[in-house]
Design an enzyme around this catalytic site. Structure first.
Site, PDB file in Angstrom:
ATOM      1  N   GLU A 119      31.105 -65.475 -36.954  1.00  0.00           N
ATOM      2  CA  GLU A 119      31.226 -64.027 -36.690  1.00  0.00           C
ATOM      3  C   GLU A 119      29.638 -63.845 -35.951  1.00  0.00           C
ATOM      4  O   GLU A 119      29.815 -62.716 -35.047  1.00  0.00           O
ATOM      5  CB  GLU A 119      30.665 -63.178 -37.854  1.00  0.00           C
ATOM      6  CG  GLU A 119      31.631 -63.072 -38.983  1.00  0.00           C
ATOM      7  CD  GLU A 119      32.890 -62.300 -38.361  1.00  0.00           C
ATOM      8  OE1 GLU A 119      32.621 -61.323 -37.897  1.00  0.00           O
ATOM      9  OE2 GLU A 119      34.116 -62.369 -38.880  1.00  0.00           O
ATOM     10  N   SER A 401      49.397 -42.707 -97.030  1.00  0.00           N
ATOM     11  CA  SER A 401      48.515 -43.160 -97.937  1.00  0.00           C
ATOM     12  C   SER A 401      47.363 -44.169 -97.945  1.00  0.00           C
ATOM     13  O   SER A 401      46.582 -44.446 -98.570  1.00  0.00           O
ATOM     14  CB  SER A 401      49.575 -43.842 -99.173  1.00  0.00           C
ATOM     15  OG  SER A 401      50.360 -42.924 -99.677  1.00  0.00           O
TER      16      SER A 401
END
Length: 942
Positions: A119, A401
C-alpha cells in the site's frame, strides 16, 4: 511514465494571447538586456506568494475539519464480540460494519510489513503525504480528467476512511493531505499504522484486520502466517474484486504474490520465505451468514442495549455503544450445553412435536445458584421463514398448571403445609366451576397429593384461601415480571390464567432449587471495552436475595420430587418427569384446549424449562405437558446432568417429619387416619385432632351403649365432624357435607341409648332338630334377623365351616356319609350389616348303613377286536342301589389298571384302548352309603 504536454496546448493554456516571447521579455529583460536582479526579485515574489497561498489554503480547509486527536476516537469504534462463558466465539454485533479492535501488540509484524509493502512503500519516509504520488495524481486528474489515479499514503487512506468521503475531487484531496500532515505531527508511524489496520475495509462487512482474519481464516490476526498476512494485505485496494469467495481468486493470489515480492524488495522477507508462502494454497473459512445460538445472541443484544440505556440515559447512544463500542462480552452461555439443547429440540420436531400436533418448542436452562443462562433455544429452527426467529422463551404464554407451585408456596407462608387436607369436589366459586383434567373428583386429599397429581379444584381453593394479592406478590418476588395488572386475573390464575415468559418461570423454579434464594437471571458475565477496561462483572452485580423461606422452598421441592405423588395421574409418564440416577423436581402445565404444553424441573445445579405448542396458538392433538414438552425436558436434563455429580436437595434446619390426621391436619387420635409429611418448624401441629369423636355404641343399631351392654354387643366407633375449608361458605360446605353423607360419615355422634330387642341379631336352627338322627344327604335350615339386616349366615359341623348363605331362607346341605357314626355338633353364626353376631348350635346323631348291596348277576363279556371289550350284567334289586363299578386287571392275578363306574339303571359298558393280552374284569354293585358287593369276575383275551 513520462508525461509530454504538446506545445500548442501549453501555449494556449498558459501563455495566452500575449505569447511566450513577449511575456518572457517583459518579466526578465530590462532595456533589451537580461536582468538577473529582476529574475531574483520576481522569484522571491513568486515564492512568497506561493507560501502565502499554501498558508491560506491550509487555514481555509482546516477550519472545518476535526482535529487529528478526534480521529483516534473515530477509529476506536469497533464491533461488539460475543463469546460463550469459555471464550468460544458466538457472534459479532456490528451494525453495518463488523469491526474488532485490537491493540498494537496483537497486530503481528508480518501484517504490518505486508500492508506497507503493497500500500505505501515509503510510509516510514514521507511526512504523511508522498509528494511524488500527489504530484502524479494531481497532474493526471487535472489534465487528463482521469479520476482513478491513486497516490494516497496509508495516513491519507486512514483520514479518508475515517472522516472524509471517497470522491476524487481536488478539494477532498487537499483536506486529506492537510489532515495527514497533522496526524504525522501528533502520532507515531506505528500508531497510525495500528489505527489504519483497525479501520480499513477488507470486504463484506469486515472492517479491520482482526474481523477480516476471523472471517476469512477463522483465527486471530496475531496467529496469521506470512502467506495469510500477505493475502489479507492484498484485499483493501479492491475488496469486492479480490474477495476470497468471488470468481477472482486467481487475481487475489497474484496480488498476494506481488505483495510478497515487495516485502522481499523492502527486506521484510527473504526470497525463500516468500517462495514458501507463494507455494501455500490459501484455505479460507466457509462463508458464514448464520449466528451461533441466534435467539440467545439477540437476547443478549437487547440486554446490552437496556443495560447501557440505564448507564447512559439515552437509548440511541446505548445502541451505538453496543454496535460500535468495540466491546468484548463474555456471556453466560455454555456452548456445549447449548448444542445439546439445540440437538434435543431439533430432534423433537419430527417425533415428539409432530405426534403431539405441535410445530414449535423452546428451551431455557439456568444455573439457579448464579442466575446464569446456560442454554436458550427459541424455536426448533431459527431459519424457518414464518416463526423461526421468534424467541418463544421470552414470549408471553399461559403456563397452565406449571404456575401452581407458586400459589402453593404462597399458602405455605401461612398455616398451610404439604399435609393440609383439601376437598377435591365439584365447587362453584361464583360463576366459575373448574374441573379436573379427567372430570373426576377425589374427595379429601393432602396438598402433596393435590399438587403431585396436578388437580385443579384444590389449587383454585388454595388461591381463594391465600388471596390473589399474596400470590401475585410471591410471583413477583420469585422473578416473574409480567403479572402486573391485578384487575386482569381471577382464581383461574392458579391454572395458568395469566401470561408469563418461559425464562421468567424458569427463574422462579430456580428459587425452589436454590433454597428460596433468587439470583437475578442474566445472560452476561463480563463486559470489557476496546482498552480492556471492565465495564460490567456479574459477580459484582449478583444482588442475590432470599425471597422465599428455605423451609417453604424445600416443602415445594419435596412434593415436586415425589414420584409416588405423581404416579396416580401420570402413570408411566412419571419416567419422563424423573431421572434414574438422582433426585429431580418437576412440574408440567397444559392450557385450555391444549394450546400450550410446559415442563419445568430442576436439580440443585440446574433448572430447565420447556414450552411446546404452535406459534399461531392453535390447539395440539390433546397433548399436554407430559406428552409434548416432558420428553424434550427429560432428554436435555439426562444428557447435560451427566456432566454433574448427583446432588441431593439440601434439607434446611427446621424441617420436620410429622404424623398428623388426614382430615384435621392435627395430631392423630384413636380412630383417625394418620399420614406422615414434612412440615416447616412453625407449621408443626400441637393440638389433638378435634374432627374425630370416639363413642361406645351398640354394634347393631349404632345407639349409645352404656355399661349394661356387654362388650360383645358394643364397640368404640369414631364419628367424623367434617367441614369444608370454608365452613361458612355454603358453596364450599355443601359439597363436602353431601360427600360425607354419601360415605356414611355423620357429623354428630348418637344421643339415644340402646334398648329393647334390637340390640343384638337373632338366629335359630329349625332343621334338623336337636338330638335327631341323620343319614345320607340331609339339609340344615336356619331362621335369623338383625335390625341392620343380615349380612351372612355361616354353617359349621364340628366347628368346621361347611358353607355360607347370604340370602333368606338360609340353608345348607351335607352328606352324613362324610361323617363317622355317632354324635356331631351343627352350629350357625349370623353376622349383621353392622358387624354384630349371633349363633345357635344343636347335636345330631349319624347312623351309617354298612351292609353291602346285592351282587350283579349274568355278568358277560365279548372281545370286539381293536382293543375293545363289551360287558353287560343284571343290576340288583336293592332300594339303595346306586351304581356298578367295573375293575380291570392285567390278568387273573395282575394289577388293577382301570376303574369304570356306571350309574343305575345302566347295565352295560364298552371299554377301549386295551393292548393285546389276557384281562380280568370284576363288576361290583355300590349303594348310596358307598358299600360295595363282593362282585362277579370274567376273564377275556383281547
Amino acid at each position: 511514465m513520462k508525461l509530454r504536454i504538446p506545445w500548442p496546448h501549453f501555449r494556449k493554456s498558459v501563455a495566452g494571447p500575449v505569447g511566450l516571447t513577449k511575456l518572457h521579455q517583459r518579466l526578465f529583460y530590462k532595456k533589451g538586456k537580461f536582468s538577473w536582479k529582476r529574475l531574483g526579485i520576481i522569484s522571491l515574489w513568486f515564492l512568497g506568494g506561493f507560501v502565502l497561498l499554501m498558508v491560506f489554503l491550509f487555514a481555509w480547509f482546516a477550519k472545518d475539519l476535526p482535529t487529528p486527536t478526534k480521529i483516534r476516537a473515530l477509529v476506536s469504534h469497533g464491533s461488539t464480540r460475543l463469546t460463550d462463558r469459555n471464550g468460544k466465539e458466538l457472534y459479532t454485533i456490528s451494525g453495518e460494519k463488523k469491526r474488532i479492535l485490537v491493540d498494537a501488540k496483537d497486530i503481528p509484524t508480518n501484517i504490518r510489513q505486508a500492508t506497507v509493502a503493497i500500500e505505501d512503500k515509503r510510509f516510514y519516509e514521507h511526512p504523511g503525504v508522498d509528494p511524488k504520488g500527489i504530484a502524479r495524481s494531481l497532474f493526471i486528474d487535472v489534465f487528463s480528467h482521469n479520476y482513478n489515479q491513486g497516490g494516497s499514503t496509508i495516513t491519507q487512506q486512514l483520514v479518508k476512511n475515517t472522516i472524509l468521503s471517497n470522491d476524487k475531487k481536488i478539494v477532498r484531496k487537499i483536506k486529506e493531505g492537510i489532515l495527514a500532515i497533522e496526524m504525522e505531527f501528533l502520532f507515531s508511524k506505528d500508531d497510525i499504522l495500528t489505527m489504519y489496520l483497525n479501520q480499513i475495509p477488507y470486504g463484506g462487512n469486515n472492517y479491520g484486520i482482526e474481523a477480516a482474519s476471523r472471517s476469512f481464516f477463522g483465527k486471530s490476526a496475531k496467529d496469521l502466517t506470512l502467506a495469510e498476512a500477505a493475502t489479507l494485505a492484498s484485499l483493501p485496494q479492491a475488496p469486492s474484486t479480490y474477495s476470497p469467495y468471488g470468481p477472482n481468486l486467481d487475481k487475489l493470489i497474484a496480488r498476494r504474490d506481488s505483495t510478497l515480492d515487495s516485502m522481499v524488495e523492502l527486506g521484510y522477507a527473504t526470497k525463500q520465505q516468500a517462495d514458501e508462502a507463494k507455494a501455500t494454497k490459501p484455505v479460507f473459512s466457509p462463508k458464514k451468514d448464520s449466528i451461533t445460538a441466534p435467539h440467545f445472541v439477540l437476547f443478549v443484544k437487547d440486554w446490552l442495549v437496556a443495560y447501557f440505556t440505564d448507564q447512559l440515559g439515552d437509548r440511541q447512544l446505548a445502541e451505538q455503544k453496543v454496535e460500535e463500542g468495540g466491546l468484548t462480552v463474555t456471556t453466560t452461555l455454555d456452548l456445549d450445553k447449548q448444542l445439546i439443547a439445540e440437538d434435543v429440540v431439533g430432534a423433537a420436531k419430527d417425533k415428539t412435536l409432530k405426534g403431539a400436533g405441535a410445530s414449535n418448542a423452546g428451551l431455557v436452562a439456568i444455573d439457579p445458584k448464579t442466575g446464569e443462562i446456560l442454554s436458550m433455544v427459541g424455536s426448533v429452527d431459527y431459519n424457518q421463514a414464518q416463526f423461526g426467529n421468534y424467541n418463544v422463551t421470552t414470549a408471553l404464554r399461559q403456563p397452565g398448571s406449571s404456575f401452581k407451585p407458586v400459589v402453593y408456596a404462597t399458602a405455605f407462608k401461612d398455616k398451610y403445609n404439604p399435609a393440609f387436607n383439601l376437598f377435591d369436589l365439584k365447587t362453584d366459586f361464583g360463576n366459575y366451576v373448574p374441573t379436573n383434567y379427567d372430570g373426576g373428583f377425589r374427595g379429601p386429599l393432602s396438598i402433596r397429593q393435590a399438587l403431585g397429581s396436578s388437580l385443579n379444584i384444590p389449587a383454585v381453593k388454595t388461591l381463594a384461601l391465600v388471596g390473589l394479592d399474596k400470590a401475585l406478590q410471591t410471583a413477583s418476588d420469585m422473578g416473574i415480571t409480567t403479572l402486573t395488572d391485578k384487575n386482569r386475573y381471577g382464581l383461574s390464575l392458579v391454572l395458568g390464567g395469566g401470561e408469563v415468559k418461559l425464562v421468567d418461570l424458569t427463574t422462579a423454579y430456580g428459587v425452589f432449587a436454590n433454597g428460596g434464594q433468587l439470583v437475578p437471571t442474566t445472560p452476561v458475565l463480563k463486559i470489557v471495552d476496546s482498552q480492556n477496561k471492565e465495564l460490567y462483572n456479574h459477580e459484582q452485580k449478583k444482588d442475590a436475595r432470599v425471597v422465599l423461606d428455605p423451609q417453604i422452598a424445600y416443602e415445594i421441592t419435596s412434593i415436586l420430587s415425589d414420584v409416588e405423588a405423581k404416579r396416580p395421574v401420570f402413570g408411566r409418564a412419571v419416567s419422563l418427569l424423573s431421572l434414574s440416577d438422582r433426585p429431580v423436581a418437576s412440574k408440567t402445565g397444559t392450557t385450555d384446549e391444549f394450546r400450550d404444553a410446559w415442563t419445568l424441573g430442576y436439580t440443585p445445579q440446574l433448572v430447565a424449562g420447556v414450552w411446546a405448542g404452535n406459534n399461531d396458538n392453535t390447539s395440539m392433538n390433546h397433548a399436554g405437558g407430559s406428552v409434548a414438552a416432558a420428553p424434550i425436558w427429560h432428554d436435555y436434563m439426562q444428557r447435560v446432568l451427566k456432566l454433574y455429580p448427583a446432588e441431593q436437595f439440601n434439607r434446611p434446619d427446621g424441617i420436620k417429619e410429622v404424623t398428623v390426621d388426614k382430615l384435621s391436619n392435627k395430631l392423630p387420635v384413636d380412630g383417625s387416619e394418620p399420614i406422615k409429611d414434612v412440615f416447616a418448624s412453625w407449621q408443626v401441629p400441637k393440638d389433638k385432632d378435634d374432627v374425630h369423636v370416639q363413642v361406645r355404641v351398640c354394634k347393631e343399631n349404632g345407639l349409645l351403649a352404656d355399661s349394661s351392654i356387654p362388650d360383645e354387643l358394643a364397640e368404640m366407633r369414631t364419628f367424623v365432624n367434617i367441614h369444608s375449608e370454608m365452613p361458612d361458605n355454603p358453596k364450599w360446605e355443601g359439597p363436602v357435607q353431601a360427600w360425607a353423607q354419601s360415605k356414611g360419615l355423620t357429623n354428630k355422634p348418637p344421643t339415644d341409648k340402646c334398648q329393647g330387642g334390637n340390640i343384638a341379631p337373632t338366629v335359630h336352627i329349625t332343621a334338623p332338630t336337636n338330638g335327631s338322627t341323620v343319614s345320607g344327604q340331609f339339609s340344615i335350615e336356619v331362621s335369623g334377623a338383625a335390625a341392620s339386616g343380615v349380612k351372612s349366615v355361616e354353617f359349621l359341623i364340628d366347628n368346621t365351616a361347611i358353607a355360607t348363605d347370604t340370602d333368606a331362607p338360609y340353608s345348607a346341605g351335607y352328606s352324613a356319609n362324610s361323617l363317622a357314626n355317632g354324635q356331631h355338633s351343627v352350629s350357625v353364626v349370623l353376622t349383621s350389616n353392622n358387624g354384630s353376631t349371633a349363633s345357635d348350635s344343636i347335636n345330631v346323631n349319624v347312623s351309617k348303613d354298612n351292609s353291602p348291596p346285592g351282587n350283579v348277576s349274568s355278568f358277560n363279556g365279548n372281545a370286539l377286536g381293536g382293543g375293545k371289550v363289551s360287558l353287560s350284567w343284571n343290576n340288583p334289586g336293592d332300594n339303595d342301589f346306586k351304581s356298578v363299578k367295573i375293575y380291570v386287571y392285567t390278568d387273573p392275578g395282575g394289577a388293577l389298571i382301570r376303574t369304570v363306574e356306571v350309574s343305575s339303571p345302566g347295565n352295560s359298558v364298552t371299554i377301549s384302548s386295551l393292548t393285546p393280552g389276557v384281562y380280568k374284569f370284576t363288576a361290583r354293585s355300590v349303594d348310596n352309603a358307598g358299600n360295595e358287593s363282593s362282585g362277579l369276575s370274567i376273564i377275556l383275551t383281547v
